[in-house]
Motif scaffolding. Structure first.
Motif, PDB file in Angstrom:
ATOM      1  N   VAL A 403      19.915 -23.068  -4.757  1.00  0.00           N
ATOM      2  CA  VAL A 403      20.426 -21.530  -5.062  1.00  0.00           C
ATOM      3  C   VAL A 403      19.530 -21.431  -4.082  1.00  0.00           C
ATOM      4  CG1 VAL A 403      19.150 -20.256  -7.641  1.00  0.00           C
ATOM      5  CG2 VAL A 403      20.275 -22.436  -7.917  1.00  0.00           C
ATOM      6  N   GLN A 404      20.223 -19.831  -3.669  1.00  0.00           N
ATOM      7  CA  GLN A 404      19.333 -19.170  -2.758  1.00  0.00           C
ATOM      8  C   GLN A 404      18.382 -17.666  -3.069  1.00  0.00           C
ATOM      9  OE1 GLN A 404      22.003 -17.383   0.539  1.00  0.00           O
ATOM     10  NE2 GLN A 404      20.580 -18.157   1.587  1.00  0.00           N
ATOM     11  N   LEU A 405      17.480 -17.458  -3.173  1.00  0.00           N
ATOM     12  CA  LEU A 405      17.040 -16.297  -2.975  1.00  0.00           C
ATOM     13  C   LEU A 405      16.403 -15.487  -2.502  1.00  0.00           C
ATOM     14  CD1 LEU A 405      14.426 -14.741  -5.244  1.00  0.00           C
ATOM     15  CD2 LEU A 405      12.698 -16.190  -4.374  1.00  0.00           C
ATOM     16  N   GLU A 406      16.652 -14.728  -2.653  1.00  0.00           N
ATOM     17  CA  GLU A 406      16.798 -13.056  -1.266  1.00  0.00           C
ATOM     18  C   GLU A 406      16.399 -11.626  -2.016  1.00  0.00           C
ATOM     19  OE1 GLU A 406      20.942 -13.817   0.944  1.00  0.00           O
ATOM     20  OE2 GLU A 406      21.315 -12.953  -0.956  1.00  0.00           O
ATOM     21  N   VAL A 407      15.642 -11.197  -1.451  1.00  0.00           N
ATOM     22  CA  VAL A 407      14.998 -10.048  -0.815  1.00  0.00           C
ATOM     23  C   VAL A 407      15.657  -8.816  -0.190  1.00  0.00           C
ATOM     24  CG1 VAL A 407      12.948  -8.263  -1.508  1.00  0.00           C
ATOM     25  CG2 VAL A 407      13.241 -10.509  -2.300  1.00  0.00           C
ATOM     26  N   LEU A 408      16.075  -7.837  -0.679  1.00  0.00           N
ATOM     27  CA  LEU A 408      16.864  -6.840   0.050  1.00  0.00           C
ATOM     28  C   LEU A 408      16.254  -5.552   0.568  1.00  0.00           C
ATOM     29  CD1 LEU A 408      19.091  -8.863  -0.845  1.00  0.00           C
ATOM     30  CD2 LEU A 408      21.058  -7.767   0.206  1.00  0.00           C
ATOM     31  N   ASP A 409      15.597  -5.301   1.674  1.00  0.00           N
ATOM     32  CA  ASP A 409      14.958  -4.050   1.672  1.00  0.00           C
ATOM     33  C   ASP A 409      15.418  -3.317   2.259  1.00  0.00           C
ATOM     34  OD1 ASP A 409      14.255  -3.990   4.308  1.00  0.00           O
ATOM     35  OD2 ASP A 409      12.417  -5.629   3.373  1.00  0.00           O
ATOM     36  N   GLU A 410      15.018  -1.458   3.044  1.00  0.00           N
ATOM     37  CA  GLU A 410      15.927  -0.702   3.575  1.00  0.00           C
ATOM     38  C   GLU A 410      14.621  -0.192   3.996  1.00  0.00           C
ATOM     39  OE1 GLU A 410      17.547   2.283   0.736  1.00  0.00           O
ATOM     40  OE2 GLU A 410      18.651   0.695  -0.312  1.00  0.00           O
ATOM     41  N   THR A 457      16.205 -12.279   7.697  1.00  0.00           N
ATOM     42  CA  THR A 457      17.940 -11.753   8.572  1.00  0.00           C
ATOM     43  C   THR A 457      17.488 -10.920   8.604  1.00  0.00           C
ATOM     44  OG1 THR A 457      18.670 -14.283   7.870  1.00  0.00           O
ATOM     45  CG2 THR A 457      20.022 -12.362   8.785  1.00  0.00           C
ATOM     46  N   PRO A 458      17.962 -10.333   9.542  1.00  0.00           N
ATOM     47  CA  PRO A 458      17.794  -8.468  10.099  1.00  0.00           C
ATOM     48  C   PRO A 458      19.108  -7.912   9.354  1.00  0.00           C
ATOM     49  CG  PRO A 458      17.502  -9.316  12.252  1.00  0.00           C
ATOM     50  CD  PRO A 458      18.388 -10.652  11.188  1.00  0.00           C
ATOM     51  N   ARG A 459      19.693  -6.539   8.908  1.00  0.00           N
ATOM     52  CA  ARG A 459      20.196  -6.541   7.794  1.00  0.00           C
ATOM     53  C   ARG A 459      21.463  -5.082   8.331  1.00  0.00           C
ATOM     54  NH1 ARG A 459      19.362  -4.024   2.127  1.00  0.00           N
ATOM     55  NH2 ARG A 459      21.488  -4.194   1.976  1.00  0.00           N
ATOM     56  N   GLY A 460      22.928  -5.938   8.764  1.00  0.00           N
ATOM     57  CA  GLY A 460      23.424  -4.768   9.796  1.00  0.00           C
ATOM     58  C   GLY A 460      23.175  -3.251   9.444  1.00  0.00           C
ATOM     59  N   SER A 461      23.053  -2.449   8.191  1.00  0.00           N
ATOM     60  CA  SER A 461      22.675  -1.258   7.463  1.00  0.00           C
ATOM     61  C   SER A 461      21.944  -0.772   7.778  1.00  0.00           C
ATOM     62  CB  SER A 461      23.196  -0.833   6.409  1.00  0.00           C
ATOM     63  OG  SER A 461      22.601  -1.704   5.196  1.00  0.00           O
ATOM     64  N   GLY A 462      20.669  -1.651   8.558  1.00  0.00           N
ATOM     65  CA  GLY A 462      19.260  -1.646   8.148  1.00  0.00           C
ATOM     66  C   GLY A 462      18.465  -2.216   6.648  1.00  0.00           C
ATOM     67  N   GLY A 463      17.099  -2.939   7.542  1.00  0.00           N
ATOM     68  CA  GLY A 463      16.453  -3.558   6.631  1.00  0.00           C
ATOM     69  C   GLY A 463      15.909  -4.645   6.649  1.00  0.00           C
ATOM     70  N   LEU A 464      16.022  -5.571   5.979  1.00  0.00           N
ATOM     71  CA  LEU A 464      15.353  -6.807   6.219  1.00  0.00           C
ATOM     72  C   LEU A 464      15.733  -7.681   5.420  1.00  0.00           C
ATOM     73  CD1 LEU A 464      14.249  -8.338   8.443  1.00  0.00           C
ATOM     74  CD2 LEU A 464      12.157  -8.826   6.901  1.00  0.00           C
ATOM     75  N   THR A 465      16.226  -8.698   5.183  1.00  0.00           N
ATOM     76  CA  THR A 465      16.959 -10.070   4.118  1.00  0.00           C
ATOM     77  C   THR A 465      15.497 -11.266   4.147  1.00  0.00           C
ATOM     78  OG1 THR A 465      19.327  -9.264   3.972  1.00  0.00           O
ATOM     79  CG2 THR A 465      18.262 -11.902   3.314  1.00  0.00           C
ATOM     80  N   ALA A 466      15.177 -11.188   3.571  1.00  0.00           N
ATOM     81  CA  ALA A 466      14.377 -12.046   3.144  1.00  0.00           C
ATOM     82  C   ALA A 466      14.588 -13.072   2.179  1.00  0.00           C
ATOM     83  CB  ALA A 466      13.275 -11.898   2.836  1.00  0.00           C
ATOM     84  N   SER A 467      14.858 -14.856   2.409  1.00  0.00           N
ATOM     85  CA  SER A 467      15.702 -15.887   1.935  1.00  0.00           C
ATOM     86  C   SER A 467      14.633 -17.061   1.703  1.00  0.00           C
ATOM     87  CB  SER A 467      16.561 -15.482   2.311  1.00  0.00           C
ATOM     88  OG  SER A 467      17.246 -16.473   3.513  1.00  0.00           O
ATOM     89  N   ALA A 468      14.328 -17.870   0.506  1.00  0.00           N
ATOM     90  CA  ALA A 468      14.555 -18.919   0.165  1.00  0.00           C
ATOM     91  C   ALA A 468      15.341 -19.857  -0.301  1.00  0.00           C
ATOM     92  CB  ALA A 468      13.698 -18.761  -0.339  1.00  0.00           C
ATOM     93  N   THR A 469      16.051 -20.539   0.466  1.00  0.00           N
ATOM     94  CA  THR A 469      16.690 -22.252  -0.623  1.00  0.00           C
ATOM     95  C   THR A 469      16.526 -22.715  -0.827  1.00  0.00           C
ATOM     96  OG1 THR A 469      18.531 -20.634   1.329  1.00  0.00           O
ATOM     97  CG2 THR A 469      19.122 -22.482  -0.427  1.00  0.00           C
ATOM     98  N   PHE A 470      16.415 -23.084  -1.771  1.00  0.00           N
ATOM     99  CA  PHE A 470      15.755 -24.531  -3.172  1.00  0.00           C
ATOM    100  C   PHE A 470      16.809 -25.093  -3.345  1.00  0.00           C
ATOM    101  CE2 PHE A 470      13.594 -20.728  -4.231  1.00  0.00           C
ATOM    102  CZ  PHE A 470      11.950 -21.627  -4.027  1.00  0.00           C
ATOM    103  N   MET A 471      16.258 -26.460  -2.961  1.00  0.00           N
ATOM    104  CA  MET A 471      17.817 -27.730  -4.024  1.00  0.00           C
ATOM    105  C   MET A 471      17.728 -27.031  -4.985  1.00  0.00           C
ATOM    106  SD  MET A 471      18.129 -29.424  -1.233  1.00  0.00           S
ATOM    107  CE  MET A 471      19.198 -30.514  -2.244  1.00  0.00           C
ATOM    108  N   ALA A 472      18.797 -26.938  -5.972  1.00  0.00           N
ATOM    109  CA  ALA A 472      19.097 -27.016  -7.573  1.00  0.00           C
ATOM    110  C   ALA A 472      18.674 -28.792  -8.081  1.00  0.00           C
ATOM    111  CB  ALA A 472      20.952 -27.042  -7.573  1.00  0.00           C
ATOM    112  N   ALA A 473      18.076 -27.654  -8.848  1.00  0.00           N
ATOM    113  CA  ALA A 473      17.828 -29.257  -9.976  1.00  0.00           C
ATOM    114  C   ALA A 473      19.101 -29.218 -11.076  1.00  0.00           C
ATOM    115  CB  ALA A 473      16.945 -28.409 -10.752  1.00  0.00           C
ATOM    116  N   ARG A 474      18.873 -30.967 -11.626  1.00  0.00           N
ATOM    117  CA  ARG A 474      20.110 -31.254 -12.370  1.00  0.00           C
ATOM    118  C   ARG A 474      19.829 -31.165 -14.162  1.00  0.00           C
ATOM    119  NH1 ARG A 474      22.273 -29.892  -8.629  1.00  0.00           N
ATOM    120  NH2 ARG A 474      23.320 -31.609  -7.618  1.00  0.00           N
TER     121      ARG A 474
END
Length: 480
Positions: A403-410, A457-474
């Motif tokens: 499961v991926q958590l992302e925060v996208l800003d401009e 990760t830099p965004r192509g249109s400007g801004g930044l993508t800050a992400s955190a990828t967690f292991m899914a729980a059953r």
């Protein structure tokens, strides 16, 4: 090695003691059987002489007895029906005419019995092995033939065999010692190398490692455990040293600035109250910044190198709650913040880690986002390929792997190089003059403790993508 040789000696004793007794018994039985055979032969040759009682034949019997003694080694005594010796194998023939009727074996043989056994001879002062047989002619007994054999001769013969057996046993022990030395040396050498590595580690050499590729399986397992311990200890000490160095370096600047501002405010208190008030306000802001740094350092020190327990949390629910909490502050900055994701997304993480990671991302995003911009908090489930169910159907539902958590800003964003360095402690972008440089370092540490990964990760249109990828729980199976 001592244990190995002790076991070998015990096995030899258990084997050789009964074997020596068996050899003694076999040798005794062999000699008795031989004496009985020879006694019957002599009795057969003596029958005619004893029956006729001719003197000339007595000399022939003496010659026969001496000849047998020379061949067989036994002493021969031939007696008449009265128990008187008429021929012996002695050289001096002094015992001819002696009365042997009192001897138990002579009395038994004259009674028609075959007598054999051993007894002590007072005359010779040694133990004798004897065989006495009667001399028959029809039903009449005309005399007896007695053969005696010294038991020490038997013991000497047995002892010769036992000496050979002892040589074999000694050779076995020697070979066992050589094998035991080689075996024990191979084991103790590995243990000594492990002991040396332990000694180097205890003396402060954190690079000390044991050899995991050779030795017995138990020694290799112990070496692996030692290396894991050494690696863990090295990592902890390196982190503590780096933490102490970073803390001392980063705390020095705000403390110096705080002291200078306070000194300047003190000097302006009488002449320029307004300027002193400005200096005090700046000092207060610097104290707040110092408090933020200290809190971040304490949080890092608590999370680094500590064993963690993962719990199941709903990342989608956490994201919605944090968006609601940050919404008023975003409105004050003229920024729109919204959530995009499923109703539920279960992940495994350290308790409160997901909240702190998201708060740090949102704090950074709000600090760089211009007015009228949008911050998106997105939760995405990454599913695996469809798998067949138990019935073999290929349309079984795919499983959620991560499961991926992302925060996208401009905001202004960061370069790829800056994104790779942003998680370092106390690193700040050139445009950031107020941050402590610990927020993303805390994010990286919490993600590592939760077995997750954090990236920028830099965004192509400007801004930044800050992400955190967690292991899914059953989800837990429903009861009933």
């Amino acid at each position: 090695m001592a244990a190995f040789i002790s076991v070998t000696l015990l096995m030899l004793l258990v084997q050789d003691v009964p074997l020596s007794n068996y050899l003694r018994s076999v040798e005794r039985d062999r000699i008795i059987t031989s004496l009985e055979r020879d006694a019957f032969v002599l009795a057969g040759r003596s029958e005619e002489a004893l029956e006729s009682a001719v003197t000339a034949d007595d000399a022939a019997l003496a010659t026969l007895a001496r000849t047998y003694r020379g061949a067989g080694g036994a002493r021969v005594v031939i007696v008449n029906p009265a128990g008187t010796a008429i021929a012996t194998s002695d050289d001096d023939q002094s015992s001819i005419g002696n009365d042997y009727a009192s001897r138990p074996e002579i009395m038994g043989a004259l009674g028609g019995q075959i007598m054999s056994g051993s007894r002590y001879s007072d005359t010779l002062e040694l133990q004798l092995l004897y065989v006495t047989v009667p001399v028959f002619s029809g039903d009449r007994v005309f005399g007896a033939v007695r053969l005696t054999y010294p038991e020490p001769v038997i013991n000497d013969a047995v002892n010769d065999q036992l000496r050979l057996l002892g040589i074999v046993a000694l050779t076995t022990v020697l070979l066992a010692g050589i094998v035991g030395y080689i075996f024990s040396s191979s084991v103790t050498r590995r243990l000594k190398l492990l002991k040396d590595a332990t000694g180097r580690l205890s003396n402060g050499d954190l690079s000390a490692r044991a050899d995991e590729t050779s030795g017995a399986p138990e020694v290799r397992s112990l070496s692996r455990s030692f290396n894991e311990m050494a690696e863990r200890l090295d990592t902890l000490l390196q982190e503590q040293r780096r933490f102490a160095a970073d803390a001392s370096h980063q705390l020095r600047t705000p403390l110096t600035a705080l002291r200078l501002k306070l000194e300047r405010a003190g000097s302006l208190m009488a002449t320029d109250p307004a300027g002193a008030s400005d200096r005090l306000a700046a000092a207060e802001a610097e104290a707040d910044r110092l408090g933020t740094i200290v809190e971040g350092l304490l949080l890092l020190s608590r999370t680094e190198g500590q064993p963690t327990t993962l719990v199941t949390v709903d990342l989608a629910e956490i994201a919605r709650e944090r968006v609601e909490q940050w919404h008023p502050l975003a409105q004050e900055s003229g920024v729109t913040i919204r959530f995009d994701g499923p109703a539920t997304a279960l992940v495994s993480a350290v308790a409160t880690a997901a909240e702190q990671i998201l708060d740090n991302y949102l704090d950074n995003a709000l600090s760089v986002s211009p007015g009228n911009s949008v911050i998106v908090v997105r939760v995405t489930e990454n599913k695996s390929a469809a798998r067949p169910d138990r019935a073999g159907r290929s349309h079984a539902a795919p499983l959620t792997e991560t499961v991926q958590l992302e925060v996208l800003d401009e905001g202004p964003g960061l370069s790829i190089e800056e994104c790779s360095r942003a998680f370092d402690r106390f690193w700040r972008a050139r445009s950031d003059s107020t941050g402590s440089g610990l927020g993303l370092a805390i994010v990286a540490q919490l993600a590592k403790a939760s077995h997750a990964t954090a990236t920028l990760t830099p965004r192509g249109s400007g801004g930044l993508t800050a992400s955190a990828t967690f292991m899914a729980a059953r989800p837990a199976p429903e009861s009933g």
